[in-house]
Write a protein that holds these residues in place. Structure first.
Motif, short mmCIF file in Angstrom:
data_model
loop_
_atom_site.label_atom_id
_atom_site.label_comp_id
_atom_site.label_asym_id
_atom_site.label_seq_id
_atom_site.Cartn_x
_atom_site.Cartn_y
_atom_site.Cartn_z
N PRO A 31 -6.61 -8.60 -3.43
CA PRO A 31 -7.03 -7.37 -4.12
C PRO A 31 -6.43 -6.08 -3.57
N SER A 32 -5.99 -6.08 -2.33
CA SER A 32 -5.39 -4.86 -1.76
C SER A 32 -3.89 -4.77 -1.99
N THR A 33 -3.25 -5.86 -2.43
CA THR A 33 -1.80 -5.87 -2.55
C THR A 33 -1.30 -4.89 -3.61
N GLY A 34 -1.83 -4.95 -4.81
CA GLY A 34 -1.39 -4.05 -5.88
C GLY A 34 -1.54 -2.59 -5.50
N PRO A 35 -2.74 -2.18 -5.05
CA PRO A 35 -2.89 -0.78 -4.62
C PRO A 35 -1.97 -0.41 -3.45
N ALA A 36 -1.77 -1.32 -2.50
CA ALA A 36 -0.87 -1.03 -1.37
C ALA A 36 0.55 -0.78 -1.86
N LEU A 37 1.00 -1.58 -2.82
CA LEU A 37 2.34 -1.40 -3.37
C LEU A 37 2.47 -0.08 -4.11
N PRO A 39 -8.71 16.08 -6.60
CA PRO A 39 -8.65 15.24 -7.80
C PRO A 39 -7.21 14.81 -8.07
N ALA A 40 -7.05 13.57 -8.42
CA ALA A 40 -5.72 13.01 -8.62
C ALA A 40 -5.22 13.20 -10.05
N THR A 41 -5.78 14.15 -10.78
CA THR A 41 -5.40 14.33 -12.17
C THR A 41 -4.46 15.50 -12.38
N ALA A 42 -4.31 16.37 -11.41
CA ALA A 42 -3.44 17.54 -11.55
C ALA A 42 -1.99 17.13 -11.38
N PRO A 43 -1.06 17.90 -12.00
CA PRO A 43 0.36 17.60 -11.80
C PRO A 43 0.71 17.70 -10.32
N GLY A 44 1.60 16.82 -9.88
CA GLY A 44 2.01 16.84 -8.48
C GLY A 44 0.94 16.32 -7.54
N SER A 45 0.06 15.47 -8.07
CA SER A 45 -1.08 15.01 -7.27
C SER A 45 -0.84 13.64 -6.64
N GLY A 46 0.42 13.30 -6.38
CA GLY A 46 0.74 12.00 -5.82
C GLY A 46 0.03 11.71 -4.52
N LEU A 47 -0.01 12.69 -3.60
CA LEU A 47 -0.70 12.45 -2.34
C LEU A 47 -2.21 12.38 -2.53
N ALA A 48 -2.73 13.08 -3.52
CA ALA A 48 -4.16 12.96 -3.82
C ALA A 48 -4.47 11.54 -4.29
N THR A 49 -3.58 10.98 -5.10
CA THR A 49 -3.74 9.60 -5.55
C THR A 49 -3.69 8.65 -4.37
N VAL A 50 -2.75 8.90 -3.46
CA VAL A 50 -2.61 8.06 -2.26
C VAL A 50 -3.89 8.09 -1.44
N THR A 51 -4.41 9.27 -1.15
CA THR A 51 -5.61 9.35 -0.31
C THR A 51 -6.83 8.78 -1.03
N GLU A 52 -6.91 9.00 -2.34
CA GLU A 52 -8.04 8.47 -3.11
C GLU A 52 -8.03 6.94 -3.12
N THR A 65 -6.46 4.93 -1.02
CA THR A 65 -6.65 4.45 0.35
C THR A 65 -8.13 4.45 0.71
N ALA A 66 -8.82 5.54 0.39
CA ALA A 66 -10.25 5.64 0.68
C ALA A 66 -11.05 4.59 -0.10
N GLU A 67 -10.70 4.38 -1.36
CA GLU A 67 -11.40 3.38 -2.17
C GLU A 67 -11.27 1.98 -1.59
N LEU A 68 -10.16 1.72 -0.90
CA LEU A 68 -9.94 0.42 -0.27
C LEU A 68 -10.57 0.34 1.12
N GLY A 69 -11.17 1.45 1.58
CA GLY A 69 -11.77 1.48 2.91
C GLY A 69 -10.76 1.72 4.00
N THR A 127 -3.43 2.69 6.65
CA THR A 127 -4.01 1.50 7.27
C THR A 127 -5.08 0.97 6.33
N LEU A 128 -4.95 -0.31 5.95
CA LEU A 128 -5.85 -0.93 4.99
C LEU A 128 -6.50 -2.17 5.58
N PRO A 129 -7.80 -2.34 5.35
CA PRO A 129 -8.45 -3.59 5.75
C PRO A 129 -8.05 -4.69 4.77
N LEU A 130 -8.01 -5.91 5.25
CA LEU A 130 -7.67 -7.04 4.37
C LEU A 130 -8.86 -7.96 4.23
#
Length: 142
Positions: free
Chosen positions: A45-51, A101-114, A116-120, A139-142
């Motif tokens: 389950p973490s592979t797709g988001p990690a990629l 919020p990861a919805t604004a233009p140029g929000s790539g890092l917001a998406t990354v942090t969001e 990552t946090a959702e995966l713990g 860093t992601l838990p597996l």
């Protein structure tokens, strides 16, 4: 999550690619190979988001740092229950990793942090000792 420091994880793989568009594909394919080598299936389950996180970080490095850095380095680290990776470039700017919020233009890092946090997991920017570059560690838990 209290994660092991990536430098303390026993498995390590380093990929260096030219700072150009093909870097995203190469890094993504290499990540898949590294995950399989570490015993993490591509259906985990973490592979797709990690990629996706990795692709976003490499895309950002190509887009924003290619003018000052000819290469981008991806470092992978793995240990029991933990997978970490970093994207490094030599551009001196250290972006803040805010949970905006990861919805604004140029929000790539917001998406990354969001994501990552959702995966713990954790996301950290580490500057080079000389101030001339940085790594963004995920860093992601597996």
């Amino acid at each position: 999550m209290t994660a092991a420091l990536p430098q303390a994880l026993p498995y390590r793989h380093v990929l260096t690619v030219p700072a150009m568009g093909a870097a995203v594909r190469i890094a993504r394919e290499t990540t898949e190979l590294v995950l399989v080598e570490c015993g993490v299936g591509l259906r985990h389950p973490s592979t797709g988001p990690a990629l996706l996180i990795l692709a976003e970080l490499v895309t950002n490095a190509v887009r924003h740092a290619a003018a000052v850095t000819p290469t981008i380095t991806v470092t992978y680290a793995y240990g029991p229950g933990v997978f970490a990776f970093a994207v490094h470039d030599r551009h001196p700017y250290r972006p803040p990793l805010l949970r905006a919020p990861a919805t604004a233009p140029g929000s790539g890092l917001a998406t990354v942090t969001e994501m990552t946090a959702e995966l713990g997991g954790t996301a950290v920017v580490r500057g080079d000792a000389d101030g001339g570059g940085k790594s963004i560690w995920i860093t992601l838990p597996l």
